[in-house]
Design a protein around this motif. Structure first.
Motif, PDB file in Angstrom:
ATOM      1  N   SER A 168       1.647   6.416  -6.952  1.00 38.75           N
ATOM      2  CA  SER A 168       0.483   7.150  -7.442  1.00 38.75           C
ATOM      3  C   SER A 168       0.632   8.651  -7.245  1.00 38.75           C
ATOM      4  O   SER A 168       0.090   9.436  -8.017  1.00 38.75           O
ATOM      5  CB  SER A 168      -0.782   6.669  -6.735  1.00 38.75           C
ATOM      6  OG  SER A 168      -1.004   5.307  -6.977  1.00 38.75           O
ATOM      7  N   ALA A 169       1.332   9.062  -6.218  1.00 34.47           N
ATOM      8  CA  ALA A 169       1.504  10.488  -5.932  1.00 34.47           C
ATOM      9  C   ALA A 169       2.602  11.112  -6.787  1.00 34.47           C
ATOM     10  O   ALA A 169       2.543  12.300  -7.104  1.00 34.47           O
ATOM     11  CB  ALA A 169       1.825  10.692  -4.460  1.00 34.47           C
TER      12      ALA A 169
ATOM     13  N   VAL B 142      -1.916  16.509  -6.050  1.00 37.22           N
ATOM     14  CA  VAL B 142      -1.937  15.250  -5.303  1.00 37.22           C
ATOM     15  C   VAL B 142      -3.019  15.355  -4.231  1.00 37.22           C
ATOM     16  O   VAL B 142      -2.865  16.060  -3.241  1.00 37.22           O
ATOM     17  CB  VAL B 142      -0.568  14.943  -4.659  1.00 37.22           C
ATOM     18  CG1 VAL B 142      -0.608  13.635  -3.892  1.00 37.22           C
ATOM     19  CG2 VAL B 142       0.510  14.906  -5.725  1.00 37.22           C
ATOM     20  N   THR B 143      -4.123  14.661  -4.459  1.00 32.37           N
ATOM     21  CA  THR B 143      -5.235  14.683  -3.506  1.00 32.37           C
ATOM     22  C   THR B 143      -5.540  13.263  -3.059  1.00 32.37           C
ATOM     23  O   THR B 143      -5.190  12.293  -3.747  1.00 32.37           O
ATOM     24  CB  THR B 143      -6.496  15.280  -4.144  1.00 32.37           C
ATOM     25  OG1 THR B 143      -6.914  14.441  -5.238  1.00 32.37           O
ATOM     26  CG2 THR B 143      -6.243  16.698  -4.654  1.00 32.37           C
TER      27      THR B 143
ATOM     28  N   LEU C 251      -5.461   9.700  -5.236  1.00 35.19           N
ATOM     29  CA  LEU C 251      -4.713   8.539  -4.759  1.00 35.19           C
ATOM     30  C   LEU C 251      -5.646   7.340  -4.593  1.00 35.19           C
ATOM     31  O   LEU C 251      -5.284   6.209  -4.923  1.00 35.19           O
ATOM     32  CB  LEU C 251      -4.009   8.852  -3.444  1.00 35.19           C
ATOM     33  CG  LEU C 251      -2.905   9.906  -3.521  1.00 35.19           C
ATOM     34  CD1 LEU C 251      -2.349  10.180  -2.139  1.00 35.19           C
ATOM     35  CD2 LEU C 251      -1.818   9.492  -4.486  1.00 35.19           C
ATOM     36  N   ALA C 252      -6.842   7.574  -4.090  1.00 37.63           N
ATOM     37  CA  ALA C 252      -7.806   6.490  -3.919  1.00 37.63           C
ATOM     38  C   ALA C 252      -8.210   5.915  -5.266  1.00 37.63           C
ATOM     39  O   ALA C 252      -8.314   4.696  -5.424  1.00 37.63           O
ATOM     40  CB  ALA C 252      -9.030   6.983  -3.162  1.00 37.63           C
TER      41      ALA C 252
ATOM     42  N   ARG D 292       0.832  -1.207   0.000  1.00 35.27           N
ATOM     43  CA  ARG D 292       0.000   0.000   0.000  1.00 35.27           C
ATOM     44  C   ARG D 292       0.864   1.253   0.000  1.00 35.27           C
ATOM     45  O   ARG D 292       0.590   2.215  -0.723  1.00 35.27           O
ATOM     46  CB  ARG D 292      -0.937   0.017   1.212  1.00 35.27           C
ATOM     47  CG  ARG D 292      -2.196  -0.749   1.034  1.00 35.27           C
ATOM     48  CD  ARG D 292      -3.215  -0.447   2.125  1.00 35.27           C
ATOM     49  NE  ARG D 292      -2.681  -0.521   3.471  1.00 35.27           N
ATOM     50  CZ  ARG D 292      -2.600  -1.628   4.195  1.00 35.27           C
ATOM     51  NH1 ARG D 292      -3.020  -2.772   3.695  1.00 35.27           N
ATOM     52  NH2 ARG D 292      -2.119  -1.595   5.424  1.00 35.27           N
ATOM     53  N   HIS D 293       1.918   1.234   0.798  1.00 34.51           N
ATOM     54  CA  HIS D 293       2.836   2.374   0.861  1.00 34.51           C
ATOM     55  C   HIS D 293       3.467   2.621  -0.502  1.00 34.51           C
ATOM     56  O   HIS D 293       3.521   3.766  -0.981  1.00 34.51           O
ATOM     57  CB  HIS D 293       3.916   2.101   1.916  1.00 34.51           C
ATOM     58  CG  HIS D 293       4.863   3.229   2.098  1.00 34.51           C
ATOM     59  ND1 HIS D 293       6.078   3.272   1.482  1.00 34.51           N
ATOM     60  CD2 HIS D 293       4.763   4.355   2.824  1.00 34.51           C
ATOM     61  CE1 HIS D 293       6.700   4.376   1.824  1.00 34.51           C
ATOM     62  NE2 HIS D 293       5.917   5.053   2.641  1.00 34.51           N
ATOM     63  N   ARG D 294       3.932   1.564  -1.149  1.00 31.29           N
ATOM     64  CA  ARG D 294       4.538   1.695  -2.476  1.00 31.29           C
ATOM     65  C   ARG D 294       3.534   2.241  -3.476  1.00 31.29           C
ATOM     66  O   ARG D 294       3.849   3.116  -4.283  1.00 31.29           O
ATOM     67  CB  ARG D 294       5.073   0.342  -2.954  1.00 31.29           C
ATOM     68  CG  ARG D 294       5.847   0.436  -4.264  1.00 31.29           C
ATOM     69  CD  ARG D 294       6.000  -0.910  -4.930  1.00 31.29           C
ATOM     70  NE  ARG D 294       4.739  -1.533  -5.276  1.00 31.29           N
ATOM     71  CZ  ARG D 294       3.963  -1.147  -6.305  1.00 31.29           C
ATOM     72  NH1 ARG D 294       4.303  -0.149  -7.063  1.00 31.29           N
ATOM     73  NH2 ARG D 294       2.832  -1.785  -6.569  1.00 31.29           N
TER      74      ARG D 294
END
Length: 58
Positions: free
Chosen positions: A21-22, A34-35, A39-40, A14-16
């Motif tokens: 994604s950011a 970057v919101t 990201l979701a 998840r961190h990766r």
């Protein structure tokens, strides 16, 4: 220990995903792009329903 190891791997994944994604919108459009919503969406998470005010009636 197998469950704990699995949770740690999932957390690292998840961190990766969040970092990856950011990075793209941050590099192309700046940090304001970057919101959490973007990201979701990149992570395949559905959008939550909008919150409605709670009405307390007797």
């Amino acid at each position: 220990m197998a469950i704990q190891e699995c949770k740690e791997r999932e957390k690292a994944e998840r961190h990766r995903l969040i970092i990856t994604s950011a990075r793209e919108p941050a590099e192309t459009e700046g940090w304001d792009a970057v919101t959490t919503r973007r990201l979701a969406e990149a992570g395949g998470t559905c959008r939550p329903a909008p919150l409605t005010p709670c009405r307390l009636t007797p």
